[in-house]
Scaffold this motif. Structure first.
Motif, PDB file in Angstrom:
ATOM      1  N   VAL A   1       2.790   2.247  -7.039  1.00  0.00           N
ATOM      2  CA  VAL A   1       2.921   3.695  -6.926  1.00  0.00           C
ATOM      3  C   VAL A   1       1.567   4.165  -6.412  1.00  0.00           C
ATOM      4  CG1 VAL A   1       3.456   5.843  -8.103  1.00  0.00           C
ATOM      5  CG2 VAL A   1       4.489   3.719  -8.896  1.00  0.00           C
ATOM      6  N   TRP A   2       1.534   4.637  -5.199  1.00  0.00           N
ATOM      7  CA  TRP A   2       0.245   4.939  -4.564  1.00  0.00           C
ATOM      8  C   TRP A   2      -0.587   5.881  -5.425  1.00  0.00           C
ATOM      9  CZ3 TRP A   2       0.227   1.139  -1.682  1.00  0.00           C
ATOM     10  CH2 TRP A   2       1.236   0.827  -0.764  1.00  0.00           C
ATOM     11  N   GLY A   3      -1.820   5.479  -5.633  1.00  0.00           N
ATOM     12  CA  GLY A   3      -2.728   6.300  -6.434  1.00  0.00           C
ATOM     13  C   GLY A   3      -2.721   5.914  -7.899  1.00  0.00           C
TER      14      GLY A   3
ATOM     15  N   GLY B   1      -7.322  13.323  -2.786  1.00  0.00           N
ATOM     16  CA  GLY B   1      -6.451  14.144  -1.961  1.00  0.00           C
ATOM     17  C   GLY B   1      -5.230  13.348  -1.533  1.00  0.00           C
ATOM     18  N   ASN B   2      -4.992  13.305  -0.242  1.00  0.00           N
ATOM     19  CA  ASN B   2      -3.830  12.592   0.278  1.00  0.00           C
ATOM     20  C   ASN B   2      -4.133  11.151   0.614  1.00  0.00           C
ATOM     21  OD1 ASN B   2      -1.571  14.175   0.239  1.00  0.00           O
ATOM     22  ND2 ASN B   2      -2.253  15.366   2.007  1.00  0.00           N
ATOM     23  N   TYR B   3      -5.269  10.686   0.136  1.00  0.00           N
ATOM     24  CA  TYR B   3      -5.754   9.402   0.595  1.00  0.00           C
ATOM     25  C   TYR B   3      -5.943   8.495  -0.622  1.00  0.00           C
ATOM     26  CZ  TYR B   3      -9.817   6.487   1.805  1.00  0.00           C
ATOM     27  OH  TYR B   3     -10.698   5.469   1.950  1.00  0.00           O
ATOM     28  N   VAL B   4      -5.404   7.290  -0.539  1.00  0.00           N
ATOM     29  CA  VAL B   4      -5.534   6.333  -1.633  1.00  0.00           C
ATOM     30  C   VAL B   4      -6.190   5.072  -1.101  1.00  0.00           C
ATOM     31  CG1 VAL B   4      -4.234   4.777  -3.155  1.00  0.00           C
ATOM     32  CG2 VAL B   4      -3.538   7.157  -2.937  1.00  0.00           C
ATOM     33  N   ARG B   5      -7.122   4.544  -1.870  1.00  0.00           N
ATOM     34  CA  ARG B   5      -7.625   3.217  -1.501  1.00  0.00           C
ATOM     35  C   ARG B   5      -7.351   2.271  -2.661  1.00  0.00           C
ATOM     36  NH1 ARG B   5     -14.183   2.720  -2.037  1.00  0.00           N
ATOM     37  NH2 ARG B   5     -14.219   3.041  -4.267  1.00  0.00           N
ATOM     38  N   ARG B   6      -6.913   1.083  -2.313  1.00  0.00           N
ATOM     39  CA  ARG B   6      -6.706   0.065  -3.350  1.00  0.00           C
ATOM     40  C   ARG B   6      -7.888  -0.867  -3.297  1.00  0.00           C
ATOM     41  NH1 ARG B   6      -0.908  -1.949  -4.114  1.00  0.00           N
ATOM     42  NH2 ARG B   6      -0.925   0.076  -5.095  1.00  0.00           N
TER      43      ARG B   6
ATOM     44  N   PRO C   1       0.233   0.951   4.569  1.00  0.00           N
ATOM     45  CA  PRO C   1      -1.083   0.446   4.191  1.00  0.00           C
ATOM     46  C   PRO C   1      -1.906   0.037   5.411  1.00  0.00           C
ATOM     47  CG  PRO C   1       0.639  -0.599   2.908  1.00  0.00           C
ATOM     48  CD  PRO C   1       1.318   0.181   3.986  1.00  0.00           C
ATOM     49  N   GLU C   2      -3.124   0.504   5.439  1.00  0.00           N
ATOM     50  CA  GLU C   2      -4.029   0.128   6.519  1.00  0.00           C
ATOM     51  C   GLU C   2      -5.079  -0.817   5.974  1.00  0.00           C
ATOM     52  OE1 GLU C   2      -5.869   3.594   8.134  1.00  0.00           O
ATOM     53  OE2 GLU C   2      -3.939   4.608   8.263  1.00  0.00           O
TER      54      GLU C   2
ATOM     55  N   LEU D   1      -9.065  -3.241  -0.543  1.00  0.00           N
ATOM     56  CA  LEU D   1      -7.999  -4.109  -0.022  1.00  0.00           C
ATOM     57  C   LEU D   1      -7.300  -3.418   1.147  1.00  0.00           C
ATOM     58  CD1 LEU D   1      -6.430  -5.541  -3.303  1.00  0.00           C
ATOM     59  CD2 LEU D   1      -7.945  -6.712  -1.711  1.00  0.00           C
ATOM     60  N   PHE D   2      -6.981  -2.148   0.938  1.00  0.00           N
ATOM     61  CA  PHE D   2      -6.447  -1.357   2.038  1.00  0.00           C
ATOM     62  C   PHE D   2      -6.466   0.104   1.670  1.00  0.00           C
ATOM     63  CE2 PHE D   2      -2.827  -3.093  -0.366  1.00  0.00           C
ATOM     64  CZ  PHE D   2      -2.262  -1.921  -0.840  1.00  0.00           C
ATOM     65  N   GLU D   3      -6.219   0.909   2.676  1.00  0.00           N
ATOM     66  CA  GLU D   3      -6.214   2.351   2.472  1.00  0.00           C
ATOM     67  C   GLU D   3      -4.854   2.890   2.874  1.00  0.00           C
ATOM     68  OE1 GLU D   3      -9.495   3.315   4.892  1.00  0.00           O
ATOM     69  OE2 GLU D   3     -10.935   2.487   3.483  1.00  0.00           O
ATOM     70  N   VAL D   4      -4.408   3.897   2.173  1.00  0.00           N
ATOM     71  CA  VAL D   4      -3.111   4.480   2.478  1.00  0.00           C
ATOM     72  C   VAL D   4      -3.284   5.983   2.671  1.00  0.00           C
ATOM     73  CG1 VAL D   4      -0.720   4.752   1.701  1.00  0.00           C
ATOM     74  CG2 VAL D   4      -2.059   2.802   0.914  1.00  0.00           C
ATOM     75  N   ASP D   5      -2.773   6.467   3.779  1.00  0.00           N
ATOM     76  CA  ASP D   5      -2.659   7.907   3.949  1.00  0.00           C
ATOM     77  C   ASP D   5      -1.282   8.269   3.410  1.00  0.00           C
ATOM     78  OD1 ASP D   5      -2.206  10.451   4.784  1.00  0.00           O
ATOM     79  OD2 ASP D   5      -3.194  10.199   6.714  1.00  0.00           O
TER      80      ASP D   5
END
Lengths: 281, 332, 339
Positions: free
Chosen positions: A53-55, C257-262, C75-76, C65-69
C-alpha cells in the motif's frame, strides 16, 4: 517475478468482501493493470505475496485464490493492528496497490495425487487452504485426488469466513465437509466443538492420507497429536508458518528459524521438518 | 589491601551470608582499556571482580533490567542485587528510585571511591591512533604502549570530561557497604561553569545547526547511546514505534536529527551525566554536548541537580508556584 | 613482479581517477572510512583497517529501492551509476566479506539488483595487511592478512614501494592502464615482500580454534551455555552495523505529498523489534535468544546454507562493543563446553 524482485506489480482493487461479523477480516479481489504481469504471476496454492500500500509499506499475505481462477487474485487479510493491514482495510474498490510475488514454496499439489486429502483449518488462517481446496476440486484436477475431507472451524458462526462457498462445498457429493464453531448461537444448527475434537471424531486412520493444517498455534498444537495418533507420518502433515518476512527472497534475514528461511524454504513445512527446527516461531 | 580486594571481600560476604542473590560488577576485559560487566551468583566466583579506571559502563542499567525480569516471574522470591557502585552509577540509581523503576530495598550499594575513568578516545588520540596493546595506570601516570612505542601521559589529561566535573566522587548519595580502601591518586576537580554550553547558546540558529550537522551526520543509529543509558528504559522507544511512526529508517540528517534531539529531550531533568552514552558511541560523537545543555537549564532555571537524594521527586514531577516560566515564552 | 614506487602513488591514483570513481580510506570526523576521493591527498595510507565496513559501498546503510508518483502508480527505479568504481585499499578480510555477501545476494539465482549493480561495477584493489591488529583473527576463519581471494589487484606495502599483482581479469585491465608507472622489482624487494608476508601472518596472534564448531553448534541450541553471554549485552547495533558480513535489512515506505519512496536500511538482530510481528507475537523476545541468533547465524546457519562461516575475523565488533562482549571469548567458550 520481474527483473527486479523488489518491484511490485501494479494492481487495482476490484471488490472488497467483509468476511466476518467482527469486520476485521476482508477479502480483496485484485486485477492486474498489465496482462503481462498476470501471466508472469504464476503461482500455486500455499504461496504468498507482498502486498504494497503505497506510503505504508508491504506485508506478506498468502494467496486465497487458486491459479485455476483466472483473471482474479484474491487475498484475505486480517487487520492485525499493523501499519499495512490497517491501511489496506481502509481502501475501497478502484484503488491501486502493488503485489510482489509469487513468493515461497507451495502445497505439494503434484506429489499428493492419488491420496486422500484432509484439509483442517481454524479461524482466519483458512485462506491458503481455500486456495488449495479450490485448486483440488477444479474439474481439471478433481480426478487426480481420492477423498477430500474438509474440517473448518471458527470461534463463532459469525467468524467463519467464505460462508457462501462453504454452502456450495457442503452441497457437493465429492467432498466431506465438517464445519464447526467453538460456541454455537441460537441460529447455528451445525457442529459445535473445537477443531481438534472434531478431527479426532472424523479421522480414525491414516488411510494413505495427507493432511494440511492451518490455524491458530493452539489449534495446530492439539490437532497434530490427533493426526499422529491416527497414524499419519510426520512427513505427510503440512502447515504454513507466519513470520515477519520483508524481502520475501531470502536476503533480509528477518524470517529465519534456525537455518531455514520461512520466505524461501517455506512458508509450507511438514511436521517432520518443524521437528528439526528450533522453537523460535 | 586494594580497592579491588576490598570489593571482592564485601561481595563474598554478601553472597555467602545470603544477603544478596547477585553481584553486578566489572570483570576483566579483552582490550587494554576495557572492562566488561560481570554477573556473580556464587561466592567462589568473586575473584572475577576487578576495579580499575576503565570501569566506564553504568551498571544501574543492568540492575533495573535484572530486577524487572525477576519480578516478571510469578511467585519468585524478590531478587536482591549487590552493585559495585561508583558515584555516577549511584546517581543513576537514585534517579531510577525516584522514577519508581527501582526499589531501594532491592539493592545493596557497594560504594567505591572512584578517581575518574579513562576516556578511550583521549587515550587513542594521545597514542596517535596507533593500536594500544597495554594501558597501565600508576599513580598520576598512564603508560600507553603498542608495537614499537611506549609513552607516559598525565592521568589528569586522559580522564573523561564528565569525570573532571564530578565533585566528591568518594561521597555517594546512597551507600550500604563502603569500600574503605583508597586510590593513591586524587583526580582533579574542575568546577562546571557550563562555559561550553554558554558558548554554544551564543551561536545563531544557523551556526548551531552547522555544529549539530557536522557531528551527527556521522551517526549510524546503532542506538548504543540509548541502550547504554541507565535512564533510557521505555519498554517501547519512540524510535521504534510504528504507529504512529515518528521517524524514518534512514541515516539521513532528518532522521538522525529527530532521533538524537528527542532522545536528548527525554533526558531533561533526568540525565546524571555519567558519560555512558558518549563512551558507548562507536563513532565517538559528542553525545554529552546536548544533555549538558539540559542539565544546565535544569540547574539554571530550577536549581535542580540529578542524583542527590532518592526521597526527592523528579524535576518534571514537581511544580512550584515560584517556578520561572521563561522556558515557555518566546526566546528574546 | 611489478612495483609502484611510493612517490608515484599520487600519479597512480590520478591515473585511476581518470577512468574510475575512486573510493579510498579517508578521515571523516575522527574515523577512517571509505569515501569517494577527489584528490589523492585525501587518502589515508597508514591505517590498520577502516573503522566502518567497506561493504557499505555496495550495500549502504540506507538506499532507495524505488520511487512512486502516486498519480502515476508506476514504480520508478533510481538511476544506476555509469562510471566504473575502484575501491582502493580495501583489506583482504573485507574483500572476503564481499564474497560472503555475494552468496546471500545471489542465493539460488535470485540476484539482488541493487547490490550487484554496484558490485559488478567495482574493481577491488586490495592492500595486504602488514600491520594486523591484536583483535584480528582472520587466520582462524580460513583467511589471512595476505589472502588474495576476492582481490582484483593486490598491493603489498614494502619500505619504498608497493608490490602490485593482478589477480583477476578486471585487475589485469587496470594493471595495463597504469603500466607506465610500474617498475620491475629488484631481488632485494622480492625478498622483502616474502619476508613481510611471512611476518604479517606471524603477527596474527589472536587464534580461535573453530574446528568442528559448526557441527557442534547444530546440537547446542538448547545448551545452558547460552545463559551466560547475553547478560552484559545492552542490545545495541554496534556489532552488526560495523560487521562487514552482517546484511539484515528492513524495508519501509516514506511518503511526502503525492510522492512515496521505498527505502531499505540495515536492521539488527540484537533489537527486540527485529522479529516482532504485528499481532504482537515475538519469536525471539529475549536478549539471550537474540545473542544466540547472531552467533548461530554466523557460525552455524550460514555454514549450513552456504558452506562457510559468515565471519572474516576483522575484529570490528571486538574493538567497538560498548561492553567489551568479545566474540572470541564466546567462540572459545562454545568450543570448550561439552556439546
Amino acid at each position: 517475478m520481474g527483473i527486479n524482485p523488489y518491484t511490485p506489480y501494479p494492481v487495482t482493487i476490484k471488490r472488497v468482501v467483509v468476511e466476518n461479523e467482527d469486520k476485521d477480516i476482508k477479502s480483496f479481489e485484485l486485477v492486474f493493470t498489465n496482462p503481462e504481469h498476470e501471466k508472469a504471476f504464476n503461482y500455486l496454492p500455499g504461496q504468498f505475496a507482498e502486498i504494497s500500500v503505497w506510503g505504508y509499506g508491504e506485508c506478506p499475505i498468502g494467496m486465497a485464490s487458486s491459479p485455476t481462477e483466472k483473471g482474479i487474485l484474491r487475498f484475505t487479510v486480517k487487520k492485525t493492528g499493523g501499519v499495512v493491514t490497517t491501511a489496506l482495510h481502509n481502501l475501497q474498490p478502484g484503488r491501486q496497490i502493488g503485489v510482489r510475488g509469487p513468493l515461497g514454496n507451495s502445497y505439494p499439489v503434484n506429489e499428493i495425487k492419488g491420496k486422500n486429502i484432509f484439509i483442517i483449518g481454524g479461524g482466519f488462517a483458512f485462506t491458503t487452504l481455500r486456495s488449495l481446496l479450490t485448486y483440488l476440486i477444479h474439474p481439471d484436477n478433481r480426478n487426480n485426488y481420492a477423498d477430500i475431507t474438509v474440517i473448518y472451524g471458527a470461534r463463532s458462526p459469525g467468524e467463519l469466513i467464505y460462508k457462501d462457498e462453504i454452502a456450495l462445498w457442503q452441497q457437493r457429493d465429492d467432498l466431506n465437509v465438517y464445519i464447526t464453531v467453538d460456541k454455537a448461537d441460537e441460529h447455528w444448527d451445525g457442529l459445535e466443538g473445537f477443531v481438534p475434537t472434531i478431527a479426532e471424531q472424523v479421522i480414525k486412520s491414516w488411510d494413505n492420507g495427507v493432511a494440511f493444517v492451518c490455524g491458530p498455534p493452539i489449534m495446530i498444537k492439539f490437532t497434530i497429536p490427533v493426526l499422529l495418533k491416527a497414524g499419519f507420518p510426520p512427513e505427510l502433515i503440512y502447515t504454513s508458518l507466519e513470520m515477519r518476512m520483508k524481502c520475501g527472497i531470502g536476503k533480509c534475514g528477518r524470517c529465519n528459524i534456525g537455518p531455514k528461511y520461512v520466505c524461501k524454504h517455506g512458508p509450507i513445512f511438514t511436521f517432520a521438518e518443524l521437528q528439526q527446527l528450533p522453537s523460535e516461531y | 589491601m586494594s580497592i579491588e580486594q576490598n570489593i571482592r571481600e564485601i561481595s563474598r560476604k554478601l553472597l555467602s551470608d545470603g544477603v544478596v542473590d547477585l553481584i553486578i560488577g566489572y570483570g576483566q576485559g579483552t582490550l587494554p582499556y576495557a572492562t566488561t560487566p560481570v554477573f556473580i551468583r556464587n561466592a567462589d566466583d568473586v575473584e572475577q571482580l576487578i576495579w580499575n579506571p576503565c570501569c566506564t559502563n553504568n551498571l544501574a542499567l543492568y540492575v533495573r533490567r535484572e530486577l524487572e525480569q525477576a519480578n516478571k516471574k510469578k511467585d519468585a522470591r524478590p531478587l536482591k542485587i549487590g552493585v559495585v557502585t561508583k558515584k555516577c552509577d549511584a546517581k543513576a540509581m537514585v534517579e531510577l528510585i525516584r522514577e519508581n523503576q527501582l526499589k531501594r530495598e532491592s539493592i545493596v550499594v557497594i560504594a567505591v571511591p572512584c578517581s575518574g575513568m579513562l576516556d578511550k578516545a583521549k587515550l587513542h588520540k594521545r597514542a596517535g591512533d596507533r593500536e594500544l596493546l597495554r594501558v597501565e595506570v600508576s599513580g598520576s601516570e598512564v603508560i600507553l604502549a603498542g608495537r614499537g612505542f611506549e609513552i607516559k601521559v598525565n592521568r589528569d589529561e586522559v580522564l573523561r570530561d564528565n569525570c573532571l566535573v564530578c565533585k566528591d566522587p568518594e561521597s555517594l548519595p546512597i551507600a550500604d557497604e563502603i569500600v574503605v580502601e583508597k586510590d593513591d591518586y586524587k583526580k582533579p576537580y574542575v568546577e562546571d561553569d557550563f562555559s561550553d554550553v554558554k558558548e554554544h547558546e551564543k551561536l545563531s540558529p544557523q551556526e548551531r545547526w552547522a555544529v549539530f550537522r557536522a557531528e551527527f551526520e556521522n551517526c549510524i543509529r546503532c542506538y548504543a547511546c540509548r541502550n547504554a543509558c541507565p535512564m533510557c528504559y521505555c519498554s517501547e522507544c519512540f524510535a521504534e514505534c510504528s504507529q504512529p511512526r515518528w521517524l524514518g529508517g534512514s541515516v539521513e540528517l532528518k532522521d538522525v536529527l529527530f532521533f538524537q534531539i528527542v532522545r536528548v529531550l527525554h533526558q531533561a531533568g533526568r540525565c546524571v551525566d555519567c558519560g555512558a552514552c558518549a563512551a558507548a558511541c562507536p563513532m565517538d560523537l559528542d553525545i554529552r554536548k546536548y544533555t549538558r545543555k539540559l542539565n544546565y537549564d535544569a540547574l539554571n532555571i530550577f536549581r535542580f541537580e540529578t542524583g542527590v537524594s532518592p526521597d526527592d521527586k523528579p524535576l518534571l514531577a514537581t511544580f512550584s508556584i515560584d517556578d520561572t516560566q521563561e522556558f515557555i515564552t518566546e526566546p528574546e | 613482479m611489478k612495483l609502484i614506487k611510493k612517490n608515484r602513488l599520487k600519479d597512480f591514483l590520478n591515473t585511476l581517477m581518470n577512468y574510475y570513481d575512486v573510493f579510498a580510506p579517508v578521515l571523516k570526523h575522527k574515523k577512517i572510512r571509505f569515501q569517494k576521493i577527489s584528490t589523492p591527498e585525501e587518502v589515508i595510507l597508514e591505517y590498520s583497517n577502516t573503522h566502518n565496513k567497506p561493504t557499505e559501498l555496495f550495500f549502504p546503510q540506507c538506499e532507495v529501492l524505488f520511487e512512486v508518483d502516486l498519480k502515476e502508480n508506476i514504480p520508478e527505479q533510481p538511476p544506476k551509476p555509469d562510471k566504473p568504481v575502484i575501491v582502493f585499499g580495501i583489506r583482504p578480510c573485507d574483500a572476503r566479506s564481499l564474497q560472503i555477501l555475494d552468496k546471500v545476494f545471489h542465493w539460488d539465482g535470485v540476484d539482488d539488483p541493487y547490490y550487484f549493480a554496484r558490485r559488478n561495477n567495482a574493481i577491488l584493489i586490495v592492500m595486504g595487511c602488514t600491520e594486523p591488529r591484536s583483535t584480528c583473527f582472520c587466520t582462524s576463519v580460513g583467511s589471512g592478512p595476505m589472502d588474495h581471494n576476492g582481490a582484483d589487484l593486490f598491493l603489498t606495502e614494502l619500505p619504498e614501494a608497493y608490490a602490485i599483482e593482478p589477480v583477476s581479469e578486471k585487475g589485469k585491465a587496470v594493471f595495463e592502464q597504469v603500466n607506465d608507472l610500474l617498475e620491475d622489482a629488484t631481488e632485494g624487494e622480492l625478498k622483502s615482500l616474502a619476508e613481510l608476508t611471512r611476518r604479517a601472518e606471524q603477527m596474527i596472534d589472536s587464534e580461535v580454534n573453530l574446528n568442528g564448531l559448526s557441527d557442534k553448534l547444530r546440537g547446542m541450541f538448547d545448551h545452558p551455555v547460552w545463559d551466560e553471554f547475553h547478560l552484559s549485552c545492552i542490545g545495541c547495533g554496534t556489532c552488526t552495523y560495523l560487521c562487514p558480513t552482517c546484511h539484515c535489512f528492513d524495508i519501509l515506505d516514506e511518503k511526502k505529498g503525492n510522492y512515496v519512496r521505498r527505502i531499505r536500511f540495515w536492521d539488527c538482530c540484537m533489537y527486540p523489534y527485529f522479529t516482532l510481528q504485528s499481532s504482537g507475537h515475538n519469536p525471539r523476545p529475549t536478549q539471550k535468544q537474540r545473542v544466540r541468533q547472531r552467533v548461530m547465524h554466523k557460525f552455524q546457519y550460514f555454514v549450513e546454507n552456504f558452506g562457510e562461516i559468515a565471519c572474516v575475523g576483522c575484529g570490528r565488533c571486538i574493538l567497538n562493543c560498548p561492553v567489551n562482549l568479545d566474540i572470541r571469548s564466546i567462540l572459545k567458550r562454545l568450543m570448550e563446553v561439552k556439546g
